[in-house]
Design a protein around this motif. Structure first.
Motif, PDB file in Angstrom:
ATOM      1  N   LYS A  31       2.862   1.087  -3.752  1.00  0.00           N
ATOM      2  CA  LYS A  31       1.710   0.569  -3.018  1.00  0.00           C
ATOM      3  C   LYS A  31       1.329   1.104  -1.599  1.00  0.00           C
ATOM      4  O   LYS A  31       0.298   1.374  -1.337  1.00  0.00           O
ATOM      5  N   THR A 183      -3.457  -9.223   0.538  1.00  0.00           N
ATOM      6  CA  THR A 183      -3.371  -7.817   0.611  1.00  0.00           C
ATOM      7  C   THR A 183      -4.172  -7.041   1.521  1.00  0.00           C
ATOM      8  O   THR A 183      -3.424  -6.049   2.067  1.00  0.00           O
ATOM      9  N   ASP A 186      -2.076  -6.911   4.420  1.00  0.00           N
ATOM     10  CA  ASP A 186      -0.946  -5.549   4.154  1.00  0.00           C
ATOM     11  C   ASP A 186      -1.487  -4.316   4.276  1.00  0.00           C
ATOM     12  O   ASP A 186      -0.866  -3.446   4.799  1.00  0.00           O
ATOM     13  N   VAL A 226      -2.999  -3.658  -4.574  1.00  0.00           N
ATOM     14  CA  VAL A 226      -2.755  -4.862  -5.033  1.00  0.00           C
ATOM     15  C   VAL A 226      -2.259  -5.246  -6.225  1.00  0.00           C
ATOM     16  O   VAL A 226      -1.169  -6.262  -6.251  1.00  0.00           O
ATOM     17  N   ARG A 229       1.627  -4.590  -5.513  1.00  0.00           N
ATOM     18  CA  ARG A 229       1.982  -5.589  -4.519  1.00  0.00           C
ATOM     19  C   ARG A 229       2.425  -6.633  -5.194  1.00  0.00           C
ATOM     20  O   ARG A 229       3.428  -7.354  -5.158  1.00  0.00           O
TER      21      ARG A 229
END
Length: 259
Positions: A31, A183, A186, A226, A229
């Motif tokens: 990720k 996301t 993130d 995504v 994750r």
């Protein structure tokens, strides 16, 4: 919470957190590399998939302990009648306070870990010492605000009293959905933590980081990583919540049997 119950919960949370971090670390590395500005392949691809794991291992237990202790203290401090409609608010505020304190440990660990993940040839301690030498303590807290914001959005999940298997299943579904929705935050966190000192992204401006990703990569960039994750957090919710309940129960049972 009584003292034996508090100790059991604290240890169980730490053990469950370490287990999740180590078991799912490869997904986290994938990720991070997908979200990095240099792209997945240049960031290391599938090479050195456990790069940065020492940082995650060292920070996991104290991070969980800091959250849990703050969370329980704030619930006590904000004590309300169990039938009050303010109970959910109390838990959300307590969890948010727990995240603010826990991030004091989590963010330095995360910064070192993510930089190691995109520089698989560099040792974790070497990266840590370079940050201290070139950027100081401030460099270890690059991305603190965005991390607190991201984690605070999970506050509603705390303190649901259900059986362990229900906890695991609910945690998996809720975690996967929340992972997808958050996301972009993130991605911004990853870009800020990986940014070179002195750059505009390193300043920690979330909107600036998101705009830069949007301008260069569009919607696909905002949702980079995504799927790993979602997978990591869904499985993590299942492992953590299930393992937490089972470990806590085991510790309490051992405590009752001991003289």
């Amino acid at each position: 919470m009584d003292r034996p119950g508090f100790a059991a919960s604290l240890v169980a949370g730490g053990v469950a957190g370490i287990s999740v971090d180590l078991i799912l670390f490869p997904l986290d590395t994938i990720k991070t590399r997908l979200q990095s500005p240099q792209g997945f392949k240049k960031a290391g691809g599938f090479y050195g998939i456990y790069a940065g794991v020492p940082s995650a291992a060292v920070g996991s237990f104290p991070n969980a302990a800091a959250f849990f202790i703050t969370y329980e203290y704030m619930k006590w401090f904000l004590h309300t009648d169990s039938s009050s409609y303010l109970v959910p608010v109390k838990h959300m505020l307590a969890a948010s306070a727990g995240e603010v304190v826990a991030c004091l440990i989590r963010v330095p660990s995360e910064v070192v870990k993510q930089r190691a993940q995109v520089s698989a040839s560099s040792r974790t301690f070497h990266i840590f010492s370079n940050i201290l030498r070139e950027e100081g303590i401030r460099g270890l807290y690059q991305g603190y605000k965005i991390t607190v914001l991201r984690e605070a959005l999970w506050s509603w999940r705390q303190d649901h009293v259900v059986d362990s298997w229900q906890s695991a299943v609910c945690g998996a579904f809720a975690g996967g959905f929340a992972a997808a929705v958050t996301t972009p935050l993130d991605v911004a966190k990853t870009r800020i933590m990986l940014a070179k000192a002195g750059s505009s992204t390193a300043s920690g401006n979330v909107f600036s980081a998101l705009h830069e990703v949007w301008r260069s990569q569009g919607l696909a960039g905002l949702f980079a990583g995504v799927f790993p994750r979602m997978a990591a957090i869904s499985l993590g919710g299942f492992i953590f919540l299930g393992a937490y309940d089972q470990t806590r129960g085991l510790l309490l049972e051992v405590g009752r049997k001991s003289p």
